[in-house]
Motif scaffolding. Structure first.
Motif, PDB file in Angstrom:
ATOM      1  N   PHE A 151       0.923  -1.204  -0.064  1.00 48.57           N
ATOM      2  CA  PHE A 151       0.038  -0.170  -0.067  1.00 48.57           C
ATOM      3  C   PHE A 151       0.926   1.390  -0.035  1.00 48.57           C
ATOM      4  O   PHE A 151       1.497   1.434   1.045  1.00 48.57           O
ATOM      5  N   LEU A 153       1.131   5.134  -0.167  1.00 52.34           N
ATOM      6  CA  LEU A 153       0.779   6.536   0.204  1.00 52.34           C
ATOM      7  C   LEU A 153       2.049   7.303   0.177  1.00 52.34           C
ATOM      8  O   LEU A 153       2.182   8.482  -0.568  1.00 52.34           O
ATOM      9  N   THR A 154       2.753   7.130   1.054  1.00 50.30           N
ATOM     10  CA  THR A 154       3.839   7.880   1.635  1.00 50.30           C
ATOM     11  C   THR A 154       5.100   8.179   0.613  1.00 50.30           C
ATOM     12  O   THR A 154       5.340   7.228  -0.112  1.00 50.30           O
ATOM     13  N   GLY A 159       4.410  12.854   3.788  1.00 49.06           N
ATOM     14  CA  GLY A 159       3.728  11.621   4.615  1.00 49.06           C
ATOM     15  C   GLY A 159       2.434  11.991   4.896  1.00 49.06           C
ATOM     16  O   GLY A 159       1.266  11.624   4.525  1.00 49.06           O
ATOM     17  N   THR A 160       2.476  12.901   6.130  1.00 43.80           N
ATOM     18  CA  THR A 160       1.234  13.204   6.645  1.00 43.80           C
ATOM     19  C   THR A 160       0.344  14.396   5.516  1.00 43.80           C
ATOM     20  O   THR A 160      -0.858  14.311   5.461  1.00 43.80           O
ATOM     21  N   TRP A 191       8.185   3.677   2.448  1.00 42.92           N
ATOM     22  CA  TRP A 191       7.760   3.112   3.496  1.00 42.92           C
ATOM     23  C   TRP A 191       6.839   1.739   3.471  1.00 42.92           C
ATOM     24  O   TRP A 191       6.637   1.124   4.228  1.00 42.92           O
ATOM     25  N   ALA A 192       6.151   1.554   2.401  1.00 43.24           N
ATOM     26  CA  ALA A 192       5.271   0.535   1.929  1.00 43.24           C
ATOM     27  C   ALA A 192       5.818  -0.596   2.524  1.00 43.24           C
ATOM     28  O   ALA A 192       7.000  -1.250   2.333  1.00 43.24           O
ATOM     29  N   GLY A 193       5.202  -1.408   3.381  1.00 39.37           N
ATOM     30  CA  GLY A 193       5.598  -2.786   3.916  1.00 39.37           C
ATOM     31  C   GLY A 193       5.336  -3.849   2.846  1.00 39.37           C
ATOM     32  O   GLY A 193       4.202  -3.761   2.205  1.00 39.37           O
ATOM     33  N   ASN A 253      10.319  -2.799   4.190  1.00 42.01           N
ATOM     34  CA  ASN A 253       9.507  -1.583   3.712  1.00 42.01           C
ATOM     35  C   ASN A 253      10.556  -1.184   2.685  1.00 42.01           C
ATOM     36  O   ASN A 253      11.828  -1.208   2.616  1.00 42.01           O
ATOM     37  N   THR A 445       3.201   6.218  14.566  1.00 41.70           N
ATOM     38  CA  THR A 445       3.626   7.002  13.572  1.00 41.70           C
ATOM     39  C   THR A 445       2.762   6.405  12.287  1.00 41.70           C
ATOM     40  O   THR A 445       2.243   7.373  11.539  1.00 41.70           O
ATOM     41  N   TYR A 446       2.703   5.187  12.000  1.00 46.63           N
ATOM     42  CA  TYR A 446       1.944   4.696  10.681  1.00 46.63           C
ATOM     43  C   TYR A 446       0.608   4.973  10.907  1.00 46.63           C
ATOM     44  O   TYR A 446      -0.171   5.055  11.830  1.00 46.63           O
ATOM     45  N   ASP A 449       0.648  10.190  11.908  1.00 47.47           N
ATOM     46  CA  ASP A 449       1.252  10.560  12.992  1.00 47.47           C
ATOM     47  C   ASP A 449       0.599  10.985  14.191  1.00 47.47           C
ATOM     48  O   ASP A 449      -0.583  11.738  13.854  1.00 47.47           O
ATOM     49  N   GLN A 548      -2.126  24.841  19.093  1.00 47.47           N
ATOM     50  CA  GLN A 548      -1.882  23.465  19.053  1.00 47.47           C
ATOM     51  C   GLN A 548      -1.440  22.939  20.348  1.00 47.47           C
ATOM     52  O   GLN A 548      -2.324  22.030  20.914  1.00 47.47           O
TER      53      GLN A 548
HETATM   54  C1  LIG Z   1       7.174   0.978  10.287  1.00 48.25           C
HETATM   55  C2  LIG Z   1       6.381   1.888   9.267  1.00 48.25           C
HETATM   56  C3  LIG Z   1       5.708   1.313   8.220  1.00 48.25           C
HETATM   57  C4  LIG Z   1       5.028   2.213   7.456  1.00 48.25           C
HETATM   58  N1  LIG Z   1       4.059   1.454   6.534  1.00 48.25           N
HETATM   59  C5  LIG Z   1       3.596   2.419   5.360  1.00 48.25           C
HETATM   60  C6  LIG Z   1       3.005   1.904   4.346  1.00 48.25           C
HETATM   61  O1  LIG Z   1       2.712   0.568   4.331  1.00 48.25           O
HETATM   62  N2  LIG Z   1       2.359   2.700   3.452  1.00 48.25           N
HETATM   63  C7  LIG Z   1       2.655   3.883   3.196  1.00 48.25           C
HETATM   64  O2  LIG Z   1       2.210   4.603   2.538  1.00 48.25           O
HETATM   65  N3  LIG Z   1       3.184   4.569   4.460  1.00 48.25           N
HETATM   66  C8  LIG Z   1       3.862   3.780   5.264  1.00 48.25           C
HETATM   67  N4  LIG Z   1       4.382   4.382   6.326  1.00 48.25           N
HETATM   68  C9  LIG Z   1       4.680   5.793   6.403  1.00 48.25           C
HETATM   69  C10 LIG Z   1       3.805   6.672   7.556  1.00 48.25           C
HETATM   70  O3  LIG Z   1       2.460   6.404   7.276  1.00 48.25           O
HETATM   71  C11 LIG Z   1       4.246   7.945   7.675  1.00 48.25           C
HETATM   72  O4  LIG Z   1       5.478   7.864   8.320  1.00 48.25           O
HETATM   73  C12 LIG Z   1       3.299   8.857   8.683  1.00 48.25           C
HETATM   74  O5  LIG Z   1       2.029   8.978   8.018  1.00 48.25           O
HETATM   75  C13 LIG Z   1       4.061  10.065   8.962  1.00 48.25           C
HETATM   76  O6  LIG Z   1       4.387  10.868   7.879  1.00 48.25           O
HETATM   77  P1  LIG Z   1       5.936  11.550   7.749  1.00 48.25           P
HETATM   78  O7  LIG Z   1       6.665  10.498   8.060  1.00 48.25           O
HETATM   79  O8  LIG Z   1       5.966  12.109   6.417  1.00 48.25           O
HETATM   80  O9  LIG Z   1       5.574  12.318   8.823  1.00 48.25           O
HETATM   81  P2  LIG Z   1       5.599  14.335   8.749  1.00 48.25           P
HETATM   82  O10 LIG Z   1       4.431  14.434   8.251  1.00 48.25           O
HETATM   83  O11 LIG Z   1       7.052  14.500   7.965  1.00 48.25           O
HETATM   84  O12 LIG Z   1       6.061  14.301  10.283  1.00 48.25           O
HETATM   85  C14 LIG Z   1       7.155  14.685  11.134  1.00 48.25           C
HETATM   86  C15 LIG Z   1       6.830  15.500  12.348  1.00 48.25           C
HETATM   87  O13 LIG Z   1       6.077  16.842  12.048  1.00 48.25           O
HETATM   88  C16 LIG Z   1       5.090  16.779  12.901  1.00 48.25           C
HETATM   89  N5  LIG Z   1       3.877  17.612  11.948  1.00 48.25           N
HETATM   90  C17 LIG Z   1       3.743  17.411  10.656  1.00 48.25           C
HETATM   91  N6  LIG Z   1       2.702  18.148  10.586  1.00 48.25           N
HETATM   92  C18 LIG Z   1       2.327  18.584  11.403  1.00 48.25           C
HETATM   93  C19 LIG Z   1       1.354  19.704  11.612  1.00 48.25           C
HETATM   94  N7  LIG Z   1       0.361  20.272  10.842  1.00 48.25           N
HETATM   95  N8  LIG Z   1       1.199  20.302  13.026  1.00 48.25           N
HETATM   96  C20 LIG Z   1       2.176  19.794  13.960  1.00 48.25           C
HETATM   97  N9  LIG Z   1       3.178  19.079  13.713  1.00 48.25           N
HETATM   98  C21 LIG Z   1       3.225  18.353  12.516  1.00 48.25           C
HETATM   99  C22 LIG Z   1       4.611  15.342  13.161  1.00 48.25           C
HETATM  100  O14 LIG Z   1       4.042  15.457  14.477  1.00 48.25           O
HETATM  101  C23 LIG Z   1       6.046  14.531  13.337  1.00 48.25           C
HETATM  102  O15 LIG Z   1       6.550  14.621  14.413  1.00 48.25           O
HETATM  103  C24 LIG Z   1       5.048   3.482   7.271  1.00 48.25           C
HETATM  104  C25 LIG Z   1       5.864   4.026   8.682  1.00 48.25           C
HETATM  105  C26 LIG Z   1       6.468   3.287   9.407  1.00 48.25           C
HETATM  106  C27 LIG Z   1       7.453   3.980  10.403  1.00 48.25           C
END
Ligand SMILES: Cc1cc2nc3c(=O)[nH]c(=O)nc-3n(C[C@H](O)[C@H](O)[C@H](O)COP(=O)(O)OP(=O)(O)OC[C@H]3O[C@@H](n4cnc5c(N)ncnc54)[C@H](O)[C@@H]3O)c2cc1C
Length: 690
Positions: A151, A153-154, A159-160, A191-193, A253, A445-446, A449, A548
């Motif tokens: 899957f 997305l990231t 990511g977020t 990051w997709a598993g 991943n 996180t996944y 966040d 916040q």
């Molecule tokens: C083990 C693992 C498995 C995963 N598996 C998958 C998968 O199968 N498929 C997939 O698509 N993804 C996967 N992911 C990715 C995961 O979904 C993302 O890492 C997650 O959604 C967070 O996004 P990011 O890493 O971009 O964090 P970021 O969005 O970059 O966040 C970094 C920091 O900034 C803060 N932050 C961000 N925006 C804001 C805001 N608006 N206000 C305040 N603080 C903020 C967050 O709290 C965080 O502390 C996986 C991740 C892990 C660790």
């Protein structure tokens, strides 16, 4: 006792834990049945006893290398698929049992069940949720395990913020294909598993462009990425592995880039939007925001599941922490040569028992919330009243947006507290706590966040607050009742806490009253703060950023903890519960509520609910509740603990023979010298005898 349970709920052999067990105020078997339910107990027992006999699931004596771990995890996932502990027929009859399957296997090995779920089930439900009839063939192939998926997305750069994803899918009318492209490394899917080494197919989110150049936003596609015969990447696709992680290392991943990679038109998961053969975009949703929301809505299911995964981790950790503390003895009264189990110390109880309470609160919460979620899915399938469905959907989203963060944080903090509560031996891998800590960490996180997700609950509450301000009822918008008390916000905010003795805080209703005040106060102050900032000509985005830390975040946490308590009250008010069990559950609930309420002291005092001496009474209540729960702690653990095989901990074994298990673990190293022993000492230097 029910004959089916006789083999499952066996008496423990006499040993170091017997004294605590004998002093319990209730029968642990009755509690086990009440809190877990017979179906779940039977199913978990079947899973653990089956896997214990299977050599593929034997515990590894030493930590496997990354390569060995990946292969072992694949073999285990395949075995789990063959065992099929939850056949489709049972899943339809009792869908809530899926959580028990995941928890039971996860308590033994998270990587294998995560791998299996991602490879097939998660993608199948994504295809059902976002695809149409034209994807049924692919669903069948996944069910037959002819293909496996991931899957995506990231992206590396985002990511977020899903709206900022940069992978593109442009429709080519001439060939009736979408052309996938990754403009640069930051747009690579990551990051997709299962992407790293295993998946042949992927659900990929990309920005869809029609031939007229119009951007239609993020859409999901189901595409093939590897050749099923050779396992080579398809031309135009580059895939890499992300390498070793902090935990969950059995799961590969991956990272993936596209170079003008072509996929058929039918790859688009077209439930919420489609492209016609002539290249026209068609969607039942006029509003882009709503379409994206509908397609990402399927992710809510993942969060509901993660709350159960975190609960399973907390149970495992607290089992080790409390059983070990009941066996480990340090110090004693000066006039005695008997040392006390460390569980006798107030500080040890104060550190551990709130997490024992949290484990029970979360078991009850995740079970009831799963029921709500299933009912919502049924209502959607039956196409019930769309207005009510929209309200249920929004409330479920608000609840799942705090359920995952609060449960994964409780587990993370609880595991760490248990690790330290076990002293030095807790730091040994054979304590079993290290793997729980590292594997649970990812739950924070996944699927969103934790800190970002929490804001979604507050957003929903703020929408309800605007109704309160207009003196309208919130009832139609909180069909699950999670925020129904906002209808009484005016009187709640005028109320004052009249409790001045610690005993009064033993009543969960007293804690619930305080919590509901905290939510109303935080909601009002968050709305006021936003208004204040916007009156200073700040735009909504910037104003929210300024609110916040001390508004949005504590508001969502207080709302979540209030619902935890409300759901416990529902259980406590069940007239069928035996009194002995009700009494101990009441104390556990009160301890959980009181400990967590202390985090909201500023809201309670600033809002005028607490008087100057109220928090002192609350503190005393916490001390007294710890003391009260001490004789029951081991029995409470026995009622929720996984089997010894799944727990796999020298410190937390149900026989309490901590030192025997440690000795067995260390005995093998006593017989051998290291292969590299000759490199330890420097050769003797020739000394000159002048
Ligand atoms: C083990 C693992 C498995 C995963 N598996 C998958 C998968 O199968 N498929 C997939 O698509 N993804 C996967 N992911 C990715 C995961 O979904 C993302 O890492 C997650 O959604 C967070 O996004 P990011 O890493 O971009 O964090 P970021 O969005 O970059 O966040 C970094 C920091 O900034 C803060 N932050 C961000 N925006 C804001 C805001 N608006 N206000 C305040 N603080 C903020 C967050 O709290 C965080 O502390 C996986 C991740 C892990 C660790």
């Amino acid at each position: 006792m029910d004959p089916e349970l006789q083999d499952i709920l066996k008496d423990f052999p006499p040993g170091p834990l017997s004294e605590y067990r004998n002093n319990a105020s209730f029968n642990w078997k009755d509690m086990c049945l009440l809190i877990q339910g017979k179906d779940a107990l039977v199913l978990k027992h079947k899973i653990w006893s089956t896997l214990e006999k299977d050599p593929v699931f034997a515990h590894c004596a030493t930590k496997p290398t990354l390569k060995e771990n990946r292969l072992l995890t694949l073999q285990r996932a395949q075995k789990l698929a063959e065992y099929n502990f939850m056949p489709a027929k049972n899943l339809l009859q009792k869908p809530e049992m899926l959580d028990s399957v995941v928890m039971a296997i996860g308590q033994l090995d998270w990587s294998s069940i995560v791998k299996l779920q991602l490879l097939y089930n998660f993608v199948i439900s994504a295809l059902y949720g976002m695809g149409t009839e034209r994807h049924f063939k692919e669903i069948q192939r996944l069910m037959r395990r002819e293909i496996g998926a991931c899957f995506c997305l990231t992206e590396i750069g985002h990511g977020t913020n899903t709206k900022a994803m940069r992978t593109t899918a442009k429709f080519d009318v001439k060939t009736q294909e979408f052309v996938f492209h990754t403009p640069d490394f930051q747009a690579a899917k990551c990051w997709a598993g299962n992407l790293g080494e295993t998946a042949t197919h992927a659900v990929v989110f990309a920005t869809l462009y029609t031939p007229d150049g119009e951007n239609h936003g993020l859409h999901a596609f189901f595409i093939q990425i590897r050749d099923t015969q050779t396992f080579e990447n398809l031309p135009g696709v580059s895939i890499g592995d992300m390498g070793e992680k902090l935990g969950l290392n059995g799961v590969d991943n991956g990272v993936m880039l596209f170079d003008q990679f072509r996929v058929p038109r039918a790859a688009l998961l077209n439930r919420t939007g489609d492209v016609s053969e002539s290249g026209l975009y068609v969607s039942p949703f006029k509003d882009k925001k709503k379409r994206l929301g509908a397609s990402l809505g399927t992710l809510s299911a993942g969060r509901v599941g993660i709350a159960s995964m975190a609960t399973a981790n907390l149970i495992k950790a607290i089992t080790v922490g409390i059983r070990y503390s009941a066996v480990r003895r340090q110090f004693g009264p000066e006039d005695s040569n008997v040392e006390l189990p460390v569980l006798e110390y107030q500080l040890q109880q104060w550190r551990l028992f709130p997490y024992l309470g949290a484990a029970y609160v979360l078991i009850n919460f995740t079970r009831t919330f799963r029921k709500d979620f299933i009912e919502m899915q049924m209502a959607m399938m039956n196409k019930e009243d769309p207005d009510r469905l929209a309200s249920v959907g929004a409330e479920v989203h608000a609840i799942s947006s705090f359920a995952k963060p609060l449960s994964s944080w409780l587990a993370q903090q609880g595991v760490q507290e248990c690790r330290e509560a076990c002293g030095g031996h807790g730091y040994l891998a054979v304590s079993g706590l290290g793997s729980v800590r590292e594997d649970n960490d990812a739950n924070c996180t996944y699927e969103g966040d934790n800190n970002v997700l929490l804001q979604q609950s507050a957003n929903w509450l703020l929408n309800l607050w605007s109704l309160v301000q207009r003196r309208q009822s919130v009832a139609p918008y909180t069909p699950l009742g999670s925020a129904i008390y906002l209808d009484s916000a005016e009187s709640i905010l005028k109320s004052k806490c009249k409790l001045d003795t610690s005993q009064q805080w033993f009543e969960p209703q007293a804690l619930l009253d305080a919590y509901q005040f905290a939510v109303c106060h935080l909601l009002r102050s968050t709305a006021n703060r936003m208004q204040q900032l916007m009156d200073q000509k700040m735009d909504a985005f910037t104003a929210k950023n300024q609110a916040q830390a001390y508004h949005y975040r504590p508001l969502s946490i207080a709302y979540g903890e209030t619902l935890f308590l409300m759901r416990m009250m529902r259980l406590l008010n069940d007239p069928n519960i035996p009194e002995q069990l009700r009494a101990v559950l009441k104390s556990l609930t009160a301890l959980f509520g009181a400990t967590n309420l202390m985090k909201h002291l500023s809201a309670l005092t600033q809002g005028g609910y607490f008087q100057s001496n109220t928090s002192a009474a609350l503190q005393t209540a916490i001390e007294q509740l710890c003391e009260k729960l001490k004789p029951d702690a081991i029995a409470l653990i026995d009622a929720v603990a996984p089997s010894d095989f799944a727990l796999n901990s020298a410190l937390g074994h149900s026989d309490g023979q901590v030192y025997r298990h440690l000795e067995e673990h260390m005995a093998s190293s006593m017989k051998t010298r290291p292969d590299w022993w000759q490199q330890v000492l420097l050769p003797p230097k020739k000394t000159s005898h002048l």
